[in-house]
Design an enzyme around this catalytic site. Structure first.
Site, PDB file in Angstrom:
ATOM      1  N   TYR A 101      63.477 -48.853  13.317  1.00  0.00           N
ATOM      2  CA  TYR A 101      64.623 -48.135  13.266  1.00  0.00           C
ATOM      3  C   TYR A 101      65.661 -49.151  13.300  1.00  0.00           C
ATOM      4  CZ  TYR A 101      68.654 -45.388  14.668  1.00  0.00           C
ATOM      5  OH  TYR A 101      69.786 -44.789  14.487  1.00  0.00           O
ATOM      6  N   GLU A 189      72.288 -46.118   8.962  1.00  0.00           N
ATOM      7  CA  GLU A 189      70.874 -45.884   9.456  1.00  0.00           C
ATOM      8  C   GLU A 189      69.930 -46.201   8.531  1.00  0.00           C
ATOM      9  OE1 GLU A 189      70.099 -42.235  12.160  1.00  0.00           O
ATOM     10  OE2 GLU A 189      68.746 -41.923  10.414  1.00  0.00           O
TER      11      GLU A 189
END
Ligand code: GDP
Ligand code: MN
Length: 381
Positions: A101, A189
């Protein structure tokens, strides 16, 4: 403004970030054609702006043309958390061994942008954040200097990214921050960044939110706005220049000024109703804007009654009243009951002008909201 995955990946590719080969498609035929061009296996990904498409069945891997067609037929037209899928991204499948991530956002408590890295990427980052916040490494950034390469490397090492790909991941992070800054993004993101069996690093998903107030500086992004808008009414609101947010209740709300509209929302809730929207028509609202606002709220099929809350400052009560009359007179039959509360500049003139055959006028905000909640309740039953 939130970009679709395919739009964000276009921006990523232009910035030199590693993204898989992909093509946008809207029919099973287009999906198969794109898949043949890219080569199997491919991933077919629903282009709607909800998280967790994978878990919800909006992402499927296809090994051949039959599977690509099957995936397309399943995904195109499906309902994904309330949104209909019109388009899919057909993408070269990535053979991955790890999912990371990586993100950049504004940390408002510190007042600085922050870069984030975690080796527990994939579909459950929200759970990771809640249960094991230390698994996400954060590096704050001084906007005057940007994200220094040593900072990016430190974050990546601290997160435990395998050494042989650490530099590639650090450089993805540095580029993401540059993009965040260059494009006036509020959030970027990438979940997951995939590490392949060949030790390549690939941005497999892409979320990018742009500050709408900065769009005038980015004509390329502004062009994406219409496609990016998920909700027809929100798109219409953009055209009209309104601040509009669709909510889940049945009491339509129109006001001038964000604080006033928020107060109206709270009061609707207080009196036992549920707001259908936030709609701020802004200061100096002329008749035409008022008519457009009413038109918008009426076209939301969830709305059962509408409350107008106008406090005249720059906005004049008589102008607003004219707008309300004009808008309502154009209907053979008014679709929903409308309650109006006018105060401030030219409020008395406005109240006199208002056609009380068409609207209910209340003297106080509390009375107006209560009345609208009552009407909405009657209509809903
Ligand atoms: P999200 O669920 O909406 O966040 O969509 P993502 O693009 O993040 O995809 C969710 C999951 O689908 C990923 O974490 C992967 O496990 C899987 N996935 C996505 N792209 C690929 C791919 O190219 N190859 C493989 N094997 N799996 C993929
Ligand atoms: Mn994802």
């Amino acid at each position: 403004m939130k970009l679709h995955e395919y739009q964000a990946k276009g921006v990523f590719a232009d910035a030199g970030l590693p993204v898989p080969d992909s093509t946008l498609a809207a029919t099973p035929e287009e999906v198969v054609a794109a898949a043949e061009e890219i080569g199997y296996p491919v991933v077919v990904k629903a282009q709607v702006q909800v998280g967790g498409r994978g878990k919800a069945g909006g992402i499927k891997v296809a090994q051949n043309a039959d599977e690509a067609r099957e995936a397309a037929e399943e995904i195109i037209g499906m309902d994904l958390k309330g949104l209909t899928v019109d388009q899919v991204l057909v993408e070269e499948a990535v053979d991955f061994v790890n999912e990371l991530y990586v993100g950049v956002t504004m940390d408002r408590t510190v007042g600085k942008p922050v870069a984030m890295v975690s080796t527990q990427g994939g579909v459950n980052i929200e759970e990771v954040a809640a249960e094991d916040p230390d698994a996400i490494v954060r590096e704050h950034i001084d906007p005057a200097f940007g994200l220094h390469p040593y900072q990016a490397r430190r974050a990546v090492f601290e997160a435990g990214v395998p050494r042989d790909v650490a530099n590639s991941v650090a450089s993805v992070l540095t580029t993401l921050y540059q993009l965040w800054d260059d494009k006036d993004a509020t959030e970027i993101e990438v979940n997951p960044v995939m590490i392949t069996s060949d030790r390549d690093v690939v941005c497999a998903d892409a979320v990018m939110n742009i500050d709408e107030d900065a769009l005038f500086r980015h004509p390329d992004l502004a062009e994406m706005e219409e496609e990016a808008a998920e909700d027809e009414l929100e798109a219409l609101a953009n055209d009209y220049g309104f601040d509009y947010v669709r909510l889940e209740g049945n009491v339509g709300i129109i006001g001038n000024g964000a604080g006033l509209v928020m107060t109206t929302l709270d009061l609707v809730d207080y009196f036992g109703g549920k707001p259908a929207n936030f709609l701020d028509i802004g200061g100096g609202a002329k008749a035409e804007r008022v008519a457009n606002a009413l038109d918008m709220v009426f076209s939301d099929e969830n709305v059962d009654a509408v409350v107008f809350n106008i406090f005249g400052g720059i906005t004049r009560g008589d102008e607003v009243a004219k707008g309300i009359n004009e808008a309502l007179e154009s209907f053979d039959e008014i679709p929903k009951k409308v309650v109006v509360r006018l105060a401030g500049t030219n409020a008395e003139e406005g109240m006199e002008i208002l056609n009380t055959d068409l609207v209910t006028v209340e003297a106080t905000l509390e009375d107006a909201v209560q009345r609208a909640v009552e009407y909405a309740g009657e209509e809903a039953n």
